[in-house]
Design a protein around this motif. Sequence first.
Motif, short mmCIF file in Angstrom:
data_model
loop_
_atom_site.label_atom_id
_atom_site.label_comp_id
_atom_site.label_asym_id
_atom_site.label_seq_id
_atom_site.Cartn_x
_atom_site.Cartn_y
_atom_site.Cartn_z
N ALA A 120 15.44 12.76 30.35
CA ALA A 120 14.72 12.14 31.46
C ALA A 120 13.98 13.19 32.28
O ALA A 120 12.83 12.98 32.70
CB ALA A 120 15.70 11.36 32.35
N VAL A 121 14.63 14.34 32.51
CA VAL A 121 13.99 15.43 33.26
C VAL A 121 12.82 16.00 32.45
O VAL A 121 11.74 16.30 33.01
CB VAL A 121 15.02 16.52 33.60
CG1 VAL A 121 14.33 17.76 34.17
CG2 VAL A 121 16.06 15.99 34.57
N ALA A 122 13.00 16.15 31.14
CA ALA A 122 11.93 16.68 30.29
C ALA A 122 10.73 15.74 30.28
O ALA A 122 9.57 16.19 30.32
CB ALA A 122 12.45 16.87 28.87
N TYR A 123 10.98 14.45 30.27
CA TYR A 123 9.87 13.48 30.32
C TYR A 123 9.13 13.59 31.65
O TYR A 123 7.90 13.60 31.69
CB TYR A 123 10.40 12.06 30.13
CG TYR A 123 9.33 11.01 30.35
CD1 TYR A 123 8.48 10.64 29.31
CD2 TYR A 123 9.14 10.42 31.59
CE1 TYR A 123 7.48 9.70 29.50
CE2 TYR A 123 8.14 9.49 31.81
CZ TYR A 123 7.31 9.13 30.76
OH TYR A 123 6.32 8.21 30.96
N GLU A 124 9.89 13.67 32.74
CA GLU A 124 9.26 13.77 34.05
C GLU A 124 8.40 15.04 34.16
O GLU A 124 7.30 15.02 34.70
CB GLU A 124 10.35 13.78 35.14
CG GLU A 124 9.84 13.95 36.56
CD GLU A 124 9.00 12.77 37.01
OE1 GLU A 124 8.24 12.94 38.00
OE2 GLU A 124 9.07 11.70 36.39
N ARG A 125 8.92 16.13 33.62
CA ARG A 125 8.17 17.39 33.66
C ARG A 125 6.87 17.27 32.86
O ARG A 125 5.80 17.69 33.32
CB ARG A 125 9.03 18.52 33.09
CG ARG A 125 8.36 19.90 33.07
CD ARG A 125 9.34 20.97 32.61
NE ARG A 125 9.61 20.87 31.19
CZ ARG A 125 8.99 21.61 30.26
NH1 ARG A 125 8.06 22.48 30.62
NH2 ARG A 125 9.31 21.48 29.00
N LEU A 126 6.96 16.65 31.70
CA LEU A 126 5.78 16.50 30.85
C LEU A 126 4.77 15.54 31.49
O LEU A 126 3.56 15.79 31.46
CB LEU A 126 6.20 15.98 29.47
CG LEU A 126 5.10 15.83 28.42
CD1 LEU A 126 4.40 17.17 28.19
CD2 LEU A 126 5.69 15.31 27.11
N HIS A 127 5.26 14.47 32.07
CA HIS A 127 4.34 13.51 32.70
C HIS A 127 3.64 14.13 33.90
O HIS A 127 2.44 13.93 34.12
CB HIS A 127 5.10 12.26 33.12
CG HIS A 127 4.22 11.21 33.72
ND1 HIS A 127 4.01 11.10 35.09
CD2 HIS A 127 3.46 10.24 33.14
CE1 HIS A 127 3.18 10.10 35.32
NE2 HIS A 127 2.83 9.56 34.16
N ALA A 128 4.39 14.91 34.69
CA ALA A 128 3.80 15.54 35.87
C ALA A 128 2.73 16.55 35.48
O ALA A 128 1.73 16.73 36.20
CB ALA A 128 4.89 16.21 36.70
N ALA A 129 2.90 17.21 34.32
CA ALA A 129 1.94 18.23 33.88
C ALA A 129 0.76 17.64 33.12
O ALA A 129 -0.19 18.35 32.78
CB ALA A 129 2.65 19.25 32.99
N SER A 130 0.81 16.34 32.84
CA SER A 130 -0.23 15.65 32.06
C SER A 130 -0.14 16.02 30.59
O SER A 130 -0.11 15.16 29.72
CB SER A 130 -1.63 15.94 32.60
OG SER A 130 -2.60 15.26 31.87
N ARG A 131 -0.13 17.32 30.29
CA ARG A 131 0.08 17.79 28.92
C ARG A 131 0.64 19.20 28.96
O ARG A 131 0.43 19.93 29.93
CB ARG A 131 -1.21 17.76 28.11
CG ARG A 131 -2.29 18.69 28.64
CD ARG A 131 -3.48 18.78 27.70
NE ARG A 131 -4.18 17.52 27.53
CZ ARG A 131 -5.24 17.35 26.74
NH1 ARG A 131 -5.69 18.39 26.01
NH2 ARG A 131 -5.85 16.19 26.67
N LEU A 132 1.37 19.58 27.91
CA LEU A 132 1.91 20.92 27.80
C LEU A 132 1.66 21.44 26.39
O LEU A 132 1.71 20.67 25.43
CB LEU A 132 3.43 20.93 28.08
CG LEU A 132 3.89 20.71 29.52
CD1 LEU A 132 5.42 20.59 29.56
CD2 LEU A 132 3.42 21.83 30.42
N PRO A 133 1.39 22.74 26.26
CA PRO A 133 1.20 23.30 24.91
C PRO A 133 2.52 23.26 24.14
O PRO A 133 3.60 23.42 24.71
CB PRO A 133 0.76 24.74 25.19
CG PRO A 133 1.31 25.05 26.54
CD PRO A 133 1.24 23.76 27.31
N VAL A 134 2.42 23.04 22.85
CA VAL A 134 3.61 23.03 22.00
C VAL A 134 4.01 24.47 21.71
O VAL A 134 3.20 25.29 21.29
CB VAL A 134 3.34 22.28 20.68
CG1 VAL A 134 4.52 22.43 19.73
CG2 VAL A 134 3.06 20.81 20.96
N GLY A 135 5.27 24.78 22.00
CA GLY A 135 5.76 26.13 21.79
C GLY A 135 7.06 26.34 22.53
O GLY A 135 7.72 25.38 22.92
N GLU A 136 7.42 27.59 22.74
CA GLU A 136 8.64 27.93 23.45
C GLU A 136 8.30 28.50 24.81
O GLU A 136 7.22 29.03 25.02
CB GLU A 136 9.46 28.93 22.64
CG GLU A 136 9.91 28.40 21.28
CD GLU A 136 10.72 29.43 20.51
OE1 GLU A 136 10.86 30.57 21.00
OE2 GLU A 136 11.22 29.09 19.41
#
Length: 328
Positions: free
Chosen positions: A19-35
């Motif tokens: 749930a936290v990971a989803y919220e972080r991704l939604h707030a950022a609009s998009r994130l690069p795939v990686g580490e």
Amino acid sequence: MRGSTRTEVLAGLVSTEAAVAYERLHAASRLPVGEGPEAFDPEAPAERELQDAGVISFGGSGSARFARAVPPAVALRRLLDRQHRRISELQADLAGTWERFTALVAPTGGLTSVDGGGVRAIQDHDELTRLASGLYRSPRRLLRATFTGSSGGHRVSEGVLLPPADALEAGAEFRMIYDAAHAHDGWGARSIRQSTEAGEQARVRKSVPVRMMHVDDTVALVTTDRTGAAGALQVHSPELLKVLAEWFDALWDAPDTVPLDGADVAELTPVRRRVLSLLAAGLTDEAIARSTGTGERTVRRHVCAILEILQVESRFAAGVAAAKRGWV
């Protein structure tokens, strides 16, 4: 709402980390795939859970590949649909387990034993009451029990429902699943409260098919109907005891079996259940009033009571909470 609305909405449908990971991704609009902290790692457990749930999508390619969250309304719908499918599958599994049990025992009429004396039919109500009372007080390790609001004309003494202090002090666990009819009854709510205050672990679900006492995996008493009016089976057969234990454990962990944790049992009346179903469908107070034949002010009072029962602060959250519990 308390805290982040989206994280709270997803809670219970995915893990807290997801749930936290989803919220972080939604707030950022998009994130690069990686580490790394500024990237979306598709191999991390929480992120993989989101992929499995179908609430994220990917775009780009190579070093420009990115992840983004689907809109919250879409994510919520997909997760609720998945939850409903899981509940349906679980109900089918529970029904299958119960069919296994009934297939292993003969009809109760004239039944004297099964599996070399592993089952005994009991028709006398007084004997059934004495056995139930004795079994409830006998666990040394674990009691699995179910209780229905239907009584068949007989009321069980409240004392039967109170776990003995000496057994609790010795480490025995008392797990009881009540059906909603009993939990919403005034006497039932009081008896459950007394039992949980005494140390019982209580949960409630919309319906429970039979009453059962299952003690330490050594003996069980299970009624042949919801009320016990048609008699019961005293079970010693290891095979049957295992089936009954599996059935109870699946019921105990089911998403629509709600923990009570010793709190007062909230009374969701038939009218409030109707209001809740209409509220979850997105109807306005005016539309609910027309459908239920009541005034808007009355509807608002019911809505306020429902929010208090579900411990949420918005109509939307009430619909989500009710869906998570399998109420709508």
